[in-house]
Design an enzyme around this catalytic site. Structure first.
Site, short mmCIF file in Angstrom:
data_model
loop_
_atom_site.label_atom_id
_atom_site.label_comp_id
_atom_site.label_asym_id
_atom_site.label_seq_id
_atom_site.Cartn_x
_atom_site.Cartn_y
_atom_site.Cartn_z
N HIS C 95 -21.49 38.78 40.34
CA HIS C 95 -21.21 39.36 39.01
C HIS C 95 -22.08 40.58 38.83
CE1 HIS C 95 -20.60 40.00 34.82
NE2 HIS C 95 -21.78 39.56 34.45
N HIS C 97 -22.48 44.48 36.27
CA HIS C 97 -22.01 45.30 35.16
C HIS C 97 -21.75 46.72 35.67
CE1 HIS C 97 -22.91 42.77 31.41
NE2 HIS C 97 -23.11 41.99 32.44
N ASP C 120 -6.00 47.51 50.73
CA ASP C 120 -6.66 46.97 51.93
C ASP C 120 -7.41 45.67 51.62
OD1 ASP C 120 -5.92 48.69 54.00
OD2 ASP C 120 -7.50 50.14 53.55
N HIS C 169 -16.40 42.31 29.08
CA HIS C 169 -17.62 41.91 29.76
C HIS C 169 -17.78 42.70 31.08
CE1 HIS C 169 -20.42 38.33 30.90
NE2 HIS C 169 -20.81 39.44 31.46
N TYR C 227 -6.49 45.75 62.34
CA TYR C 227 -7.62 46.64 62.00
C TYR C 227 -8.88 46.03 62.56
CZ TYR C 227 -10.92 49.32 59.20
OH TYR C 227 -11.94 50.14 58.79
#
Lengths: 232, 232, 232, 232
Positions: C95, C97, C120, C169, C227
């Protein structure tokens, strides 16, 4: 005189270019000592490379120099005005010309509280002060700048809203000490950037609901805070 | 020849990439010596890593090379034109392709003075010059670029407005010496960025009132200046 | 306890500021050990300079601390909710910001898949979750945040879409381990920036056609991937 | 094999992250040797930290590996297609996902030539190629990407316009060698950013007049060039 406060204020000033908030000498931090009623502030127009604990200036609440050989920041009367009104609640003040915060100040708009990044530190929007009148500017520009901020907070708590935009000028922020004022200056610049981009992404963006702001602000502040390490 | 001026101009040129104003070789700084009527300028197309005090080029006011083995900047006739007209008032010129200033030049708009950051250095907007005609471009492009700037300042004081945008091209700035011209190039780029963001944040943004501009410009410039350290 | 996982989670957390995704302490990474049903997560409010392999916190799937002297991240119940639902398919959660992803979350919009950079790694748009209700926020904010993400993926595969925006958020991302979750956090921020600029450049920008997304996603994922280096 | 070319291509690849053009492994540079008809290219999915002169891959004009133990870049058929068509005029190709160029590619628009920064290197706009059809993508995606670029240059000179946008994907650029292709990738990203900002500053922005483009392009290119140091 005020050796420990000088060191705090020196570090706070040096943190401004470290955080990318100032170009050249376009910023200043101060710290207040309530016991003596004095504050320590950056000298005017001195580059960060030349700044030292020793060449900081000590002023009283009228903005008069008590110790120091250099002129204090030209914004000293603004800092003094904030400490005169709020000196029991704040211990540090910062002014910068950080890019996004200045852009909102130039646009003359408060920064809406679009999300939790802002709500973690500002209990609502970052307000934009009214413009100074021609008389105020001619009479006592920097003093009136501080008074206009205090006036704009008539119905706001400067502890819950630790910063403001001065119209056509730029941001001021504050906190329990100079380091906290710097922290809030960083937050203010970051939320200013994100709010502008939020509106760019959606013209219908709406401020976050009040209950979300309450939750985020109160989990960091007050008796029921649970963010961070209580025991440290 | 002009050893001290060479060192100043070298430092000014090296400051351009340090301030993030130039990519590759897209910029140049010069400094003028009024006593001899000569100026020192960056050689053309030389990378900043290869630049030295020694390989700078000395030119006269016609732009002719007086000392130096390399070709001077292709913008030399522009610098020469500015020194010919304003050599009693300015001692340094800078040209860059800094990103935001170029964007305003490409948009063909003057940068409105939205706030005090600009007003501290520019007494009003940063003007955008008229486009050169096809004939001017074909005959003497770089010379005419300088002449168009001088023409655009017929009613402006280059000391009070130390920079301009050349349409579809980019910014030129100047000052008492090469270092001051660099300083103004940094200011110009910063206010160009903030003015664009100001308009993005509010389509109704208006320039700062004249009395605010007066206050900020005059507290830094002229006999009543009080910013900085008078005694230093 | 979980020494290798602690080291992975430490590196993942330290990568967040290295990639410019976090300011101060505004981010956290965790890693899950399916054998023990435990996960390792950053302590709450601890600066990256103070972070160590040792002060990371070990939690069980209820979010209760199993090992560690510090409080775990305040977002721990969100991480726990994701591992409870998806622990067989994901081994790391991040997580942040980060600026552009937060801007989309604040705008309340999913990030359209405008091109191959996103395709991708994300099989389509980066979805934006519904806002939490007042009741959810008051009762169990961080837990409900995780549950709202799981709810929003009722018709989505979290392996094919390794991230989401939490309204008002910011972004959460995940992957096979903590490093993959960091990688997807970087991708999410980059595509958030480019999608905003895409819309700025053309108001008529349309998502890339499905067959282009298929091609890019499937050349990197699944049995026909070609790839990279299969043998490494 | 091709030791000198390997070193050039290694440096060109390493320059991509140095110039901020690539995140992770999202970019590749190649260099062509017309004598042997072979080109050297980055291996697929290898981080820049692991890249070496030795692990570069040598391919022929069909894209088949002639030397090297790793898989070549998945974009190898695109590079091969460009060398097959233009191998007498170009010696290096670069592909990146640089942020602003990708944004224009995702918007599906050519970058107008708003000023001299672009005109110094691109004789007009940076074109955006047509989208590939579903059949082309399914049959031979990377090969068709190259062929679509060649098709888009039916009426353009790849020496005068050393780059293009592949729709919904990103930029390709080229030049006399790999270093020139990197240089043009930097220019392309910079002009992509400035063109977007130009349109943001003025909705009426118009491309620079043709005679200005002629002047800038021709003072750097062709028999009458006078920029830089002819004798060096």
């Amino acid at each position: 005189m005020l050796k420990s406060l000088r060191e705090q204020v020196f570090e706070a000033n040096m943190d401004l270019p470290r955080h990318g908030l100032v170009t050249f000498t376009w910023g200043n931090a101060s710290g207040f000592d309530p016991a003596s009623g004095l504050f320590v502030i950056k000298p005017s127009g001195v580059s960060y490379a030349e700044l030292s604990v020793e060449n900081l200036v000590v002023c009283d609440l009228d903005g008069a120099v008590v110790e120091g050989e250099l002129n204090p920041s030209s914004d000293t009367p603004t800092h003094a005005a904030l400490y005169r009104s709020w000196g029991e609640r704040i211990g540090g003040v910062v002014h910068t010309h950080s890019s996004w915060a200045v852009s909102w100040a130039q646009a003359g708009r408060a920064i809406p509280c679009y999300g939790t990044t802002q709500a973690d530190y500002f209990y609502g929007e970052v307000p934009c002060m009214r413009g100074l009148t021609e008389e105020e500017i001619e009479q006592a520009y920097e003093l009136k700048t501080g008074e206009v901020i205090v006036e704009g907070f008539a119905d706001l708590d400067p502890v819950a809203v630790p910063g403001a935009l001065v119209r056509n000028h730029g941001p001021f922020s504050w906190g329990v000490d100079a380091a906290a004022a710097v922290y809030h200056a960083v937050v203010l610049e970051e939320v200013a950037k994100m709010a502008a981009h939020t509106e760019m992404i959606s013209a219908e963006a709406a401020p976050a609901p009040r209950y979300l702001l309450d939750k985020h602000y109160l989990r960091k502040h007050g008796p029921h805070a649970y963010y961070g390490q209580a025991s440290r």
